[in-house]
Motif scaffolding. Structure first.
Motif, short mmCIF file in Angstrom:
data_model
loop_
_atom_site.label_atom_id
_atom_site.label_comp_id
_atom_site.label_asym_id
_atom_site.label_seq_id
_atom_site.Cartn_x
_atom_site.Cartn_y
_atom_site.Cartn_z
N MET A 175 7.23 33.52 -14.75
CA MET A 175 7.80 33.94 -16.03
C MET A 175 8.75 35.12 -15.84
O MET A 175 9.80 35.19 -16.48
N SER A 176 8.41 36.03 -14.96
CA SER A 176 9.29 37.18 -14.71
C SER A 176 10.62 36.71 -14.14
O SER A 176 11.69 37.20 -14.55
N ARG A 177 10.59 35.76 -13.21
CA ARG A 177 11.84 35.23 -12.65
C ARG A 177 12.66 34.54 -13.73
O ARG A 177 13.89 34.68 -13.80
N TRP A 178 12.00 33.78 -14.59
CA TRP A 178 12.68 33.08 -15.69
C TRP A 178 13.32 34.09 -16.64
O TRP A 178 14.48 33.96 -17.00
N LEU A 179 12.54 35.10 -17.03
CA LEU A 179 13.06 36.08 -17.98
C LEU A 179 14.19 36.93 -17.39
O LEU A 179 15.05 37.40 -18.12
N THR A 180 14.19 37.10 -16.07
CA THR A 180 15.26 37.85 -15.42
C THR A 180 16.60 37.15 -15.59
O THR A 180 17.60 37.76 -15.95
N SER A 181 16.61 35.85 -15.35
CA SER A 181 17.85 35.07 -15.49
C SER A 181 17.52 33.59 -15.53
O SER A 181 17.33 32.95 -14.48
N PRO A 182 17.43 33.02 -16.73
CA PRO A 182 17.14 31.58 -16.82
C PRO A 182 18.12 30.71 -16.03
O PRO A 182 17.72 29.73 -15.41
N LYS A 184 19.67 24.52 -20.37
CA LYS A 184 20.47 24.71 -21.58
C LYS A 184 20.16 26.03 -22.27
O LYS A 184 20.80 26.37 -23.25
N MET A 185 19.21 26.80 -21.74
CA MET A 185 18.91 28.10 -22.34
C MET A 185 20.08 29.04 -22.06
O MET A 185 20.42 29.30 -20.91
N THR A 186 20.65 29.57 -23.13
CA THR A 186 21.85 30.38 -22.99
C THR A 186 21.55 31.88 -22.89
O THR A 186 22.47 32.67 -22.72
N TYR A 187 20.30 32.27 -22.99
CA TYR A 187 19.92 33.67 -22.91
C TYR A 187 20.29 34.22 -21.53
O TYR A 187 19.96 33.62 -20.51
N ALA A 188 20.98 35.36 -21.51
CA ALA A 188 21.46 35.93 -20.24
C ALA A 188 20.34 36.46 -19.36
O ALA A 188 20.45 36.47 -18.14
N GLY A 189 19.26 36.90 -19.96
CA GLY A 189 18.15 37.42 -19.18
C GLY A 189 17.79 38.83 -19.59
O GLY A 189 18.52 39.50 -20.34
N LEU A 190 16.67 39.29 -19.10
CA LEU A 190 16.13 40.60 -19.41
C LEU A 190 16.07 41.39 -18.12
O LEU A 190 15.20 41.17 -17.28
N PRO A 202 12.62 45.44 -15.73
CA PRO A 202 11.33 44.89 -15.26
C PRO A 202 10.14 45.28 -16.14
O PRO A 202 9.23 44.48 -16.31
N LEU A 203 10.15 46.48 -16.71
CA LEU A 203 9.04 46.87 -17.58
C LEU A 203 9.08 46.07 -18.88
O LEU A 203 8.04 45.63 -19.37
N ALA A 204 10.25 45.84 -19.41
CA ALA A 204 10.38 45.02 -20.62
C ALA A 204 9.90 43.60 -20.35
O ALA A 204 9.24 42.99 -21.20
N ARG A 205 10.20 43.07 -19.16
CA ARG A 205 9.70 41.73 -18.81
C ARG A 205 8.18 41.73 -18.75
O ARG A 205 7.53 40.81 -19.26
N ALA A 206 7.59 42.75 -18.13
CA ALA A 206 6.13 42.84 -18.06
C ALA A 206 5.54 42.92 -19.46
O ALA A 206 4.51 42.30 -19.76
N ASP A 207 6.19 43.68 -20.34
CA ASP A 207 5.72 43.79 -21.72
C ASP A 207 5.75 42.43 -22.41
O ASP A 207 4.80 42.06 -23.12
N VAL A 208 6.82 41.68 -22.23
CA VAL A 208 6.93 40.36 -22.86
C VAL A 208 5.85 39.42 -22.29
O VAL A 208 5.21 38.68 -23.04
N ILE A 209 5.61 39.48 -21.01
CA ILE A 209 4.57 38.65 -20.40
C ILE A 209 3.20 39.03 -20.98
O ILE A 209 2.39 38.15 -21.31
#
Length: 149
Positions: free
Chosen positions: A108-115, A123-129, A132-139
């Motif tokens: 999930m962290s790799r996905w959230l970094t850059s889909p 087809k996910m257009t989100y650029a990424g997060l 790293p702390l924000a990614r951990a928070d989302v997880i």
């Protein structure tokens, strides 16, 4: 009412949201140590902060049990589910289907970094997060919401 007063009234809700922000971020980062691993970040992750960040995901995703898919699949209890298999109703791209495996913290962290880097052609257009702390928070939020709803 004067235009200046209207502007102040419009800004107040924004300031209130900032006040509800992640005031302990610096302390959490310090507690995670220098160059923290994902495990170290997960030890200091804040699911409430992750929920606030996840707010931007709600444009395309739902997270409540039984809620319908939108432009993206429902993410209720996504952690542990197969990549490209979280929702039986959603049409995943071949790019995501080729990844295989299950959604765990590292995946999930790799996905959230850059889909797009994770699954070129998604087809996910989100650029990424990038944070790293924000990614951990989302997880942490995804893990909590999968258990609590």
């Amino acid at each position: 009412m004067k235009p200046r007063n209207i502007a102040v009234l419009m800004i107040l809700p924004c300031l209130a949201l900032v006040a509800c922000g992640d005031g302990d971020r610096a302390e959490r980062l310090k507690a995670a140590g220098p160059n923290p691993s994902l495990d170290a970040l997960m030890r200091v992750a804040d699911a409430d902060a992750g929920g606030r960040t996840f707010g931007q995901c709600l444009a395309c995703h739902t997270i409540g049990k039984g809620e319908l898919d939108r432009a993206g699949p429902n993410l209720h209890a996504i952690m542990g589910k197969p990549v490209a298999g979280g929702s039986a109703r959603y049409g995943y791209t071949a790019a995501l289907e080729r990844i295989g495996g299950h959604w765990d913290r590292a995946t999930m962290s790799r996905w959230l970094t850059s889909p797009q880097r994770f699954a070129p052609g998604t087809k996910m257009t989100y650029a990424g997060l990038a944070d790293p702390l924000a990614r951990a928070d989302v997880i942490a939020y995804l893990e909590r919401e999968g258990r609590s709803r």
